[in-house]
Design a protein around this motif. Structure first.
Motif, PDB file in Angstrom:
ATOM      1  N   LYS A   1       0.742  -1.049   0.037  1.00  0.00           N
ATOM      2  CA  LYS A   1      -0.041  -0.002  -0.004  1.00  0.00           C
ATOM      3  C   LYS A   1       0.787   1.303  -0.195  1.00  0.00           C
ATOM      4  CE  LYS A   1      -4.190  -1.868   1.905  1.00  0.00           C
ATOM      5  NZ  LYS A   1      -4.279  -2.865   3.145  1.00  0.00           N
TER       6      LYS A   1
ATOM      7  N   LEU B   1       3.620  -7.819  -4.543  1.00  0.00           N
ATOM      8  CA  LEU B   1       2.356  -7.813  -5.209  1.00  0.00           C
ATOM      9  C   LEU B   1       1.159  -8.767  -4.532  1.00  0.00           C
ATOM     10  CD1 LEU B   1       2.735  -6.724  -8.699  1.00  0.00           C
ATOM     11  CD2 LEU B   1       2.408  -5.035  -6.747  1.00  0.00           C
ATOM     12  N   GLY B   2       1.813  -9.802  -3.919  1.00  0.00           N
ATOM     13  CA  GLY B   2       1.147 -11.000  -3.308  1.00  0.00           C
ATOM     14  C   GLY B   2       1.057 -11.919  -4.794  1.00  0.00           C
TER      15      GLY B   2
ATOM     16  N   LYS C   1       0.119 -12.658  -8.414  1.00  0.00           N
ATOM     17  CA  LYS C   1       0.207 -11.369  -9.233  1.00  0.00           C
ATOM     18  C   LYS C   1       1.742 -11.151  -9.536  1.00  0.00           C
ATOM     19  CE  LYS C   1      -2.093  -6.876  -9.288  1.00  0.00           C
ATOM     20  NZ  LYS C   1      -2.646  -5.772  -8.746  1.00  0.00           N
TER      21      LYS C   1
ATOM     22  N   GLY D   1       5.829 -10.981  -1.740  1.00  0.00           N
ATOM     23  CA  GLY D   1       4.836 -11.131  -0.789  1.00  0.00           C
ATOM     24  C   GLY D   1       4.553 -10.162  -0.079  1.00  0.00           C
ATOM     25  N   GLY D   2       4.209 -10.236   1.307  1.00  0.00           N
ATOM     26  CA  GLY D   2       3.965  -9.108   2.124  1.00  0.00           C
ATOM     27  C   GLY D   2       5.188  -8.677   2.928  1.00  0.00           C
TER      28      GLY D   2
ATOM     29  N   ARG E   1       0.793 -15.321  12.265  1.00  0.00           N
ATOM     30  CA  ARG E   1       0.303 -14.672  11.287  1.00  0.00           C
ATOM     31  C   ARG E   1      -1.008 -14.679  11.225  1.00  0.00           C
ATOM     32  NH1 ARG E   1       3.369 -14.778   5.648  1.00  0.00           N
ATOM     33  NH2 ARG E   1       2.505 -12.747   5.416  1.00  0.00           N
TER      34      ARG E   1
END
Ligand code: UDP
Length: 248
Positions: free
Chosen positions: A110, A159-160, A163, A185-186, A212
């Motif tokens: 984000k 972007l996860g 994707k 990933g994150g 998580r």
């Protein structure tokens, strides 16, 4: 790079140090390294997509990201001894990049998160050269143009899945001058301290997935896939055994 197959997916079974050494020796030779993190979720989501599996297998580096992969290897009498998480590999690459003065680009998460991750990485690895960040919610073609213009040596894409893997694979030709490409990933969320990682003792006990889940309960739907993965691994093992028995 030595590898073994987990349900059709290639996974490197060398230790982390050897993998890192190889990546930077490729880097020195001007070769490109794409590093995929193979975890139970990707395997469950994509196990029927042979074309996708082949695209991942075609690259040189696939790291065993997740304790599920280690157990699956054990069950197959494989050689993977410990997991190498994407975030740990990313941090090691950042650390080593200082010796090469590599230009790094962080793409994903984000607005503001990759920028915060940059600040944290700069605090941790003095001399690191993060040239630009870009959030993961702008139009992909704009991000791509931006990356091409900046000409980084290393690109992390958060972007996860799938994707981020698709972004790299679909634009491989346009990104061919980048030495290291890695979907993460994150990881930017954690490195930027927007999301906390589990305490070390939890990581060591292989319970990071539980941490998580507590932090992001919505992940329950994703984590159920871990059960599916275990089921696939066991049924695959039984099928192999039966085939062996028929042959004998
Ligand atoms: N994300 C993004 N653009 C999108 C969708 C997701 O930048 O269109 C980011 C999201 O903000 C998060 C990451 O991708 O930072 C995905 O994190 P997730 O926890 O799903 O990844 P994991 O670490 O589980 O692979």
């Amino acid at each position: 790079m030595k590898k073994e197959k987990i349900l059709g997916f290639d996974v490197c079974n060398e230790n982390e140090e050897k993998i890192l050494k190889n990546i930077f020796s490729d880097y020195n030779e001007g070769k490109q390294s794409i590093i995929f993190s193979i975890n139970p979720e990707i395997i469950v989501n994509k196990n029927k997509d042979n074309e996708y599996i082949q695209l991942l297998n075609n690259e040189k580096y696939q790291i065993p990201d997740g304790i599920g992969i280690v157990y699956a290897s054990k069950l197959n009498k494989g050689k993977i001894k410990e997991r190498i998480t994407g975030i740990d590999m990313m941090e090691k690459l950042c650390k080593e990049s200082v010796n090469y003065k590599s230009k790094i680009f962080l793409y994903g998460a984000k607005a503001g998160v990759a920028e915060d991750a940059k600040i944290q990485l700069e605090k941790k690895y003095s001399g690191i050269n993060i040239v630009q960040t870009c959030n993961g919610y702008i139009e992909e073609s704009i991000a791509l143009d931006n990356i091409i213009k900046v000409k980084p040596d290393i690109l992390f894409v958060g972007l996860g899945s799938p994707k981020q893997e698709e972004f790299i694979l679909n634009n491989k030709e346009k990104l061919k001058n980048i030495r290291i490409l890695m979907p993460v990933g994150g990881s930017f969320d954690v490195i930027s301290q927007n999301l906390s990682r589990a305490p070390n003792w939890v990581i060591k006990m292989n319970l990071e997935w539980l941490h998580r889940l507590v932090k992001q309960p919505i992940r329950i739907f994703r984590q159920i896939k871990l059960l599916k993965f275990i089921f696939y691994v066991i049924t695959n093992k039984i099928r192999k055994k039966e085939r062996k028995n028929v042959k004998n």
